[in-house]
Design a protein around this motif. Structure first.
Motif, PDB file in Angstrom:
ATOM      1  N   PRO A   1    -124.025  75.105  32.255  1.00  0.00           N
ATOM      2  CA  PRO A   1    -122.987  76.089  31.992  1.00  0.00           C
ATOM      3  C   PRO A   1    -121.763  75.328  31.663  1.00  0.00           C
ATOM      4  N   ILE A   2    -121.333  74.298  31.925  1.00  0.00           N
ATOM      5  CA  ILE A   2    -120.060  73.625  31.781  1.00  0.00           C
ATOM      6  C   ILE A   2    -119.943  73.297  30.171  1.00  0.00           C
ATOM      7  N   SER A   3    -120.914  73.151  29.596  1.00  0.00           N
ATOM      8  CA  SER A   3    -121.066  73.032  28.351  1.00  0.00           C
ATOM      9  C   SER A   3    -120.485  74.160  27.576  1.00  0.00           C
ATOM     10  N   ASP A   4    -120.841  75.430  28.143  1.00  0.00           N
ATOM     11  CA  ASP A   4    -120.477  76.680  27.409  1.00  0.00           C
ATOM     12  C   ASP A   4    -119.200  76.865  27.532  1.00  0.00           C
ATOM     13  N   LEU A   5    -118.544  76.346  28.962  1.00  0.00           N
ATOM     14  CA  LEU A   5    -117.151  76.412  28.905  1.00  0.00           C
ATOM     15  C   LEU A   5    -116.156  75.712  27.722  1.00  0.00           C
ATOM     16  N   SER A   6    -116.849  74.498  27.497  1.00  0.00           N
ATOM     17  CA  SER A   6    -116.168  73.692  26.516  1.00  0.00           C
ATOM     18  C   SER A   6    -116.242  74.559  25.138  1.00  0.00           C
ATOM     19  N   ALA A   7    -117.589  74.908  24.876  1.00  0.00           N
ATOM     20  CA  ALA A   7    -117.541  75.624  23.602  1.00  0.00           C
ATOM     21  C   ALA A   7    -116.688  76.879  23.403  1.00  0.00           C
ATOM     22  N   ALA A   8    -116.361  77.716  24.660  1.00  0.00           N
ATOM     23  CA  ALA A   8    -115.539  78.651  24.701  1.00  0.00           C
ATOM     24  C   ALA A   8    -114.039  78.293  24.659  1.00  0.00           C
ATOM     25  N   PHE A   9    -113.787  77.194  25.163  1.00  0.00           N
ATOM     26  CA  PHE A   9    -112.326  76.253  24.924  1.00  0.00           C
ATOM     27  C   PHE A   9    -112.149  76.052  23.681  1.00  0.00           C
ATOM     28  N   LYS A  10    -112.860  75.572  22.982  1.00  0.00           N
ATOM     29  CA  LYS A  10    -112.757  75.155  21.670  1.00  0.00           C
ATOM     30  C   LYS A  10    -112.473  76.301  20.814  1.00  0.00           C
ATOM     31  N   GLU A  11    -112.663  77.387  20.998  1.00  0.00           N
ATOM     32  CA  GLU A  11    -112.425  78.671  20.131  1.00  0.00           C
ATOM     33  C   GLU A  11    -110.906  79.055  20.597  1.00  0.00           C
ATOM     34  N   ILE A  12    -110.447  78.469  21.664  1.00  0.00           N
ATOM     35  CA  ILE A  12    -108.989  79.151  21.939  1.00  0.00           C
ATOM     36  C   ILE A  12    -107.768  78.183  21.223  1.00  0.00           C
ATOM     37  N   SER A  13    -106.903  79.037  20.683  1.00  0.00           N
ATOM     38  CA  SER A  13    -105.790  78.391  20.138  1.00  0.00           C
ATOM     39  C   SER A  13    -104.577  78.017  21.026  1.00  0.00           C
ATOM     40  N   ILE A  14    -104.431  76.818  20.928  1.00  0.00           N
ATOM     41  CA  ILE A  14    -103.155  76.193  21.738  1.00  0.00           C
ATOM     42  C   ILE A  14    -102.562  75.255  20.809  1.00  0.00           C
ATOM     43  N   GLU A  15    -101.140  75.522  20.535  1.00  0.00           N
ATOM     44  CA  GLU A  15    -100.370  74.861  19.524  1.00  0.00           C
ATOM     45  C   GLU A  15    -100.068  73.426  20.059  1.00  0.00           C
ATOM     46  N   ASN A  16     -99.843  73.221  21.321  1.00  0.00           N
ATOM     47  CA  ASN A  16     -99.340  71.829  21.979  1.00  0.00           C
ATOM     48  C   ASN A  16    -100.504  70.974  22.084  1.00  0.00           C
ATOM     49  N   SER A  17    -100.720  69.912  21.449  1.00  0.00           N
ATOM     50  CA  SER A  17    -101.970  69.077  21.443  1.00  0.00           C
ATOM     51  C   SER A  17    -102.045  68.364  22.565  1.00  0.00           C
ATOM     52  N   GLY A  18    -101.091  67.782  23.431  1.00  0.00           N
ATOM     53  CA  GLY A  18    -101.022  67.319  24.624  1.00  0.00           C
ATOM     54  C   GLY A  18    -101.669  68.360  25.563  1.00  0.00           C
ATOM     55  N   THR A  19    -101.168  69.576  25.618  1.00  0.00           N
ATOM     56  CA  THR A  19    -101.780  70.594  26.483  1.00  0.00           C
ATOM     57  C   THR A  19    -103.355  70.882  26.390  1.00  0.00           C
ATOM     58  N   TRP A  20    -103.719  70.961  25.019  1.00  0.00           N
ATOM     59  CA  TRP A  20    -104.941  71.152  24.816  1.00  0.00           C
ATOM     60  C   TRP A  20    -105.849  69.884  25.113  1.00  0.00           C
ATOM     61  N   ALA A  21    -105.434  68.768  24.877  1.00  0.00           N
ATOM     62  CA  ALA A  21    -106.340  67.629  25.400  1.00  0.00           C
ATOM     63  C   ALA A  21    -106.220  67.551  26.936  1.00  0.00           C
ATOM     64  N   SER A  22    -105.238  67.888  27.473  1.00  0.00           N
ATOM     65  CA  SER A  22    -105.168  67.736  29.102  1.00  0.00           C
ATOM     66  C   SER A  22    -106.497  68.823  29.750  1.00  0.00           C
ATOM     67  N   LEU A  23    -106.356  69.920  29.083  1.00  0.00           N
ATOM     68  CA  LEU A  23    -107.273  70.783  29.454  1.00  0.00           C
ATOM     69  C   LEU A  23    -108.839  70.307  29.101  1.00  0.00           C
ATOM     70  N   PHE A  24    -108.747  70.089  27.839  1.00  0.00           N
ATOM     71  CA  PHE A  24    -110.346  69.869  27.602  1.00  0.00           C
ATOM     72  C   PHE A  24    -110.708  68.533  28.148  1.00  0.00           C
TER      73      PHE A  24
END
Length: 80
Positions: A1-24
């Motif tokens: 199930p966590i891998s599904d969360l990862s896939a869903a997260f990758k579809e979200i647009s976050i302009e700040n790369s640091g924010t994206w990296a922290s969450l990912f």
């Protein structure tokens, strides 16, 4: 199930790369802990992910995307 969360997260647009990296990174750590059988730490890491999303919601991440990811992560935590 966590891998599904990862896939869903990758579809979200976050302009700040640091924010994206922290969450990912938190999703990756949660997955690694889960794979090692450390369910409590996986849940703690998902909780940190949720808390960060709540803090960013409406600021660096649109509220609808944040809410969807929070709900998804909470459902995963409930199943672990």
């Amino acid at each position: 199930p966590i891998s599904d969360l990862s896939a869903a997260f990758k579809e979200i647009s976050i302009e700040n790369s640091g924010t994206w990296a922290s969450l990912f990174e938190k999703i990756g750590y949660a997955y690694d802990y889960y794979e090692r059988g450390d369910i409590n730490t996986a849940k703690e890491t998902l909780n940190a992910f949720i808390n960060e999303l709540k803090a960013l919601s409406g600021k660096k991440l649109d509220s609808a995307s944040a809410d969807m990811l929070i709900q998804f992560a909470e459902e995963i935590m409930a199943r672990l």
